[in-house]
Design an enzyme around this catalytic site. Sequence first.
Site, PDB file in Angstrom:
ATOM      1  N   GLY A   1       0.854  -1.213  -0.004  1.00  0.00           N
ATOM      2  CA  GLY A   1       0.092  -0.087  -0.288  1.00  0.00           C
ATOM      3  C   GLY A   1       0.827   1.161  -0.009  1.00  0.00           C
ATOM      4  O   GLY A   1       1.588   1.326  -1.280  1.00  0.00           O
TER       5      GLY A   1
ATOM      6  N   LYS B   1       2.252 -10.826  -3.943  1.00  0.00           N
ATOM      7  CA  LYS B   1       3.420  -9.438  -3.785  1.00  0.00           C
ATOM      8  C   LYS B   1       4.909  -9.932  -3.599  1.00  0.00           C
ATOM      9  O   LYS B   1       5.626  -9.192  -4.211  1.00  0.00           O
ATOM     10  CB  LYS B   1       2.511  -8.624  -2.079  1.00  0.00           C
ATOM     11  CG  LYS B   1       1.560  -7.821  -2.275  1.00  0.00           C
ATOM     12  CD  LYS B   1       0.693  -7.604  -1.060  1.00  0.00           C
ATOM     13  CE  LYS B   1      -0.897  -7.234  -1.424  1.00  0.00           C
ATOM     14  NZ  LYS B   1      -1.487  -6.825  -0.391  1.00  0.00           N
TER      15      LYS B   1
HETATM   16  P1  NAP Z   1     -12.594  -1.535  -4.887  1.00  0.00           P
HETATM   17  O1  NAP Z   1     -13.159  -0.649  -3.407  1.00  0.00           O
HETATM   18  O2  NAP Z   1     -13.706  -2.523  -5.199  1.00  0.00           O
HETATM   19  O3  NAP Z   1     -13.735  -1.039  -6.336  1.00  0.00           O
HETATM   20  C1  NAP Z   1     -13.346  -0.507  -7.500  1.00  0.00           C
HETATM   21  C2  NAP Z   1     -14.335  -0.328  -8.207  1.00  0.00           C
HETATM   22  O4  NAP Z   1     -13.456  -1.131  -9.554  1.00  0.00           O
HETATM   23  C3  NAP Z   1     -15.461   0.157  -7.718  1.00  0.00           C
HETATM   24  O5  NAP Z   1     -15.500   1.748  -8.372  1.00  0.00           O
HETATM   25  C4  NAP Z   1     -15.992  -0.785  -9.576  1.00  0.00           C
HETATM   26  O6  NAP Z   1     -17.392  -0.377  -9.760  1.00  0.00           O
HETATM   27  C5  NAP Z   1     -15.252  -0.252 -10.512  1.00  0.00           C
HETATM   28  N1  NAP Z   1     -15.250  -1.717 -11.505  1.00  0.00           N
HETATM   29  C6  NAP Z   1     -15.153  -3.095 -10.785  1.00  0.00           C
HETATM   30  N2  NAP Z   1     -15.198  -3.746 -11.492  1.00  0.00           N
HETATM   31  C7  NAP Z   1     -15.128  -3.238 -12.805  1.00  0.00           C
HETATM   32  C8  NAP Z   1     -15.272  -3.150 -14.538  1.00  0.00           C
HETATM   33  N3  NAP Z   1     -15.259  -4.708 -14.889  1.00  0.00           N
HETATM   34  N4  NAP Z   1     -15.670  -2.317 -14.848  1.00  0.00           N
HETATM   35  C9  NAP Z   1     -15.604  -1.122 -14.538  1.00  0.00           C
HETATM   36  N5  NAP Z   1     -15.935  -0.780 -13.381  1.00  0.00           N
HETATM   37  C10 NAP Z   1     -15.091  -1.599 -12.636  1.00  0.00           C
HETATM   38  O7  NAP Z   1     -11.500  -2.350  -4.835  1.00  0.00           O
HETATM   39  P2  NAP Z   1     -10.201  -1.329  -3.932  1.00  0.00           P
HETATM   40  O8  NAP Z   1      -9.873  -1.598  -2.869  1.00  0.00           O
HETATM   41  O9  NAP Z   1     -10.508   0.306  -4.586  1.00  0.00           O
HETATM   42  O10 NAP Z   1      -9.433  -1.500  -4.706  1.00  0.00           O
HETATM   43  C11 NAP Z   1      -8.606  -1.796  -6.426  1.00  0.00           C
HETATM   44  C12 NAP Z   1      -7.131  -1.987  -6.578  1.00  0.00           C
HETATM   45  O11 NAP Z   1      -6.806  -1.465  -5.765  1.00  0.00           O
HETATM   46  C13 NAP Z   1      -7.456  -4.033  -7.069  1.00  0.00           C
HETATM   47  O12 NAP Z   1      -6.419  -4.256  -7.469  1.00  0.00           O
HETATM   48  C14 NAP Z   1      -6.708  -3.617  -5.544  1.00  0.00           C
HETATM   49  O13 NAP Z   1      -6.463  -5.251  -4.878  1.00  0.00           O
HETATM   50  C15 NAP Z   1      -6.152  -2.517  -5.041  1.00  0.00           C
HETATM   51  N6  NAP Z   1      -5.463  -2.584  -3.623  1.00  0.00           N
HETATM   52  C16 NAP Z   1      -6.164  -2.012  -2.439  1.00  0.00           C
HETATM   53  C17 NAP Z   1      -6.185  -1.306  -1.537  1.00  0.00           C
HETATM   54  C18 NAP Z   1      -7.233  -1.564  -0.271  1.00  0.00           C
HETATM   55  O14 NAP Z   1      -6.524  -1.009   0.561  1.00  0.00           O
HETATM   56  N7  NAP Z   1      -7.992  -1.516  -0.869  1.00  0.00           N
HETATM   57  C19 NAP Z   1      -4.636  -1.117  -1.365  1.00  0.00           C
HETATM   58  C20 NAP Z   1      -3.872  -1.638  -2.500  1.00  0.00           C
HETATM   59  C21 NAP Z   1      -3.848  -2.232  -3.654  1.00  0.00           C
HETATM   60  P3  NAP Z   1     -18.723   0.760  -8.458  1.00  0.00           P
HETATM   61  O15 NAP Z   1     -17.841   1.300  -8.022  1.00  0.00           O
HETATM   62  O16 NAP Z   1     -19.638   0.864  -9.562  1.00  0.00           O
HETATM   63  O17 NAP Z   1     -18.936  -1.015  -8.586  1.00  0.00           O
HETATM   64  N1  HSE Z   2      -6.337  -7.098   0.879  1.00  0.00           N
HETATM   65  C1  HSE Z   2      -4.976  -6.134   0.442  1.00  0.00           C
HETATM   66  C2  HSE Z   2      -4.348  -6.377   2.022  1.00  0.00           C
HETATM   67  C3  HSE Z   2      -5.352  -4.695   0.007  1.00  0.00           C
HETATM   68  O1  HSE Z   2      -4.837  -6.746   2.958  1.00  0.00           O
HETATM   69  O2  HSE Z   2      -3.220  -6.320   2.371  1.00  0.00           O
HETATM   70  C4  HSE Z   2      -3.661  -4.323   0.230  1.00  0.00           C
HETATM   71  O3  HSE Z   2      -3.605  -4.874  -1.011  1.00  0.00           O
END
Ligand code: NAP
Ligand code: HSE
Length: 434
Positions: free
Chosen positions: A136, A207
């Site tokens: 992150g 990762k």
């Molecule tokens: P999330 O909250 O589930 O958000 C996903 C977003 O993408 C939503 O806005 C969703 O739309 C949109 N989406 C999903 N599938 C789609 C599609 N087929 N077409 C168009 N829009 C689509 O996910 P997130 O937690 O932000 O994570 C995003 C990425 O960052 C992932 O790769 C995750 O592994 C990475 N990541 C996350 C974190 C974390 O702390 N969450 C940390 C590091 C990395 P709607 O809003 O309309 O549903």
């Molecule tokens: N699901 C992941 C975690 C989000 O818990 O570390 C960050 O990559």
Amino acid sequence: MEKQTVNVGLLGLGTVGTGVVRIIQGHQEDLQKQTGLGINIHKILVQDKDKPRSIDTVSEWITTDANELLSDPLIDVIVEVIGGISPAKEYILQALEHGKHVVTANKDLMALHGAEILQKAQERGCDVFYEASVAGGIPILRALVEGFSSDRITKMMGIVNGTTNYILTKMTQEGADYAEVLKEAQELGYAEADPTSDVEGLDAARKMAILSTLGFRASVDLAEVDAKGISSVTKEDIAYGKKLGYVVKLLGLARRDDDEIEVSVQPTMIPKEHPLASVNGVFNAVYVHGEAVGETMFYGPGAGELPTATAVVSDLVTVVKNKKLGVNGRGMVAPYKEKKLKTDDKKLSKYFLRLIVADERGVLAQITKILADADISLEQVLQQPYNGGKQAEIIMVTHVAAKSSLDQVIGTFSDLSVIKEVKSCYRVEGGSVE
Ligand code: NAP
Ligand code: HSE
């Protein structure tokens, strides 16, 4: 006249996407001072246009048609934060085909298809950065690629999954129930949409594949990372670990000895004095040992809206700076070292074992003979009554042993009638192999 702003197409407005909008809007002046250009969100792709959002965005930005972003000539950079493999991969390749730079937080994709994406980026003269995909908010990828460029890394250990660290911390400190804490981690936006990949160690394995590829400068495939998660970790194991001076963590290990490497993710007992033992909650940490620099450690929030978004926007800043210098797509150094994987007889570690045995004379002697025959000696042994005294529980910590010997011993234990169950087995960090 030269353009004064860089236009961003944002794929996804969930946890990370929302943070990206907040950082770009809230830090606009600083970003402009550093890059000399304004950063402007031009369009945002979502799945459900009618979903309530926690931020105000201009309604014309939001669309459900990816082509509106991918083929818009006004968009310079695509930020992919929808996650998953498909359609994220197709969107990124399409963006690169259109000559757009890409920033992504997607470790699933980069661990599996990173080489193909980076190859395409190079062909198209585009940047692809993915700092947020590992740990992150900790700028660890840049540290490995740039900060350690003059050194040779021998070992990396990472607490790289916030969800599992959050769960293990609550189980350790509050005796909390596994399922309850997992639900909390989902509500806080740490866990993946399907938390199986978090708790079964796959997220951390992805990762570690990325970290070891960059750190060892050799292409490490996800399939080459041995991964085990935390779903079988019990409160009892945590309590016994504590009694023996250890804390249980889901630890990613990448080790190089004589140019042979091993990469794994598994619940590991870490001595309570080790700096990684006090990395708690959703925090992540990556320990890096370099031949010349010695020990270093990077610590910070591994997930969550704003921490992850800072990493995404910093990548965006690098793209914009490269654009000003006219060097987009030229900074990448492909893995250039030959990869040799260690065989199990060369993977050395101490181990914690918990066995349920018949409470009979001579059982301990049989166990120690099996261990001795496999060239494994014991560092600590605890025995106590189990099941109301009808059986006994034996807890052991071995000296450093080869993984192949340990596997052989566990196989033999399972065939022995006096051993009722091998309850648990953990790698133990520390010992003379360090
Ligand atoms: P999330 O909250 O589930 O958000 C996903 C977003 O993408 C939503 O806005 C969703 O739309 C949109 N989406 C999903 N599938 C789609 C599609 N087929 N077409 C168009 N829009 C689509 O996910 P997130 O937690 O932000 O994570 C995003 C990425 O960052 C992932 O790769 C995750 O592994 C990475 N990541 C996350 C974190 C974390 O702390 N969450 C940390 C590091 C990395 P709607 O809003 O309309 O549903
Ligand atoms: N699901 C992941 C975690 C989000 O818990 O570390 C960050 O990559």
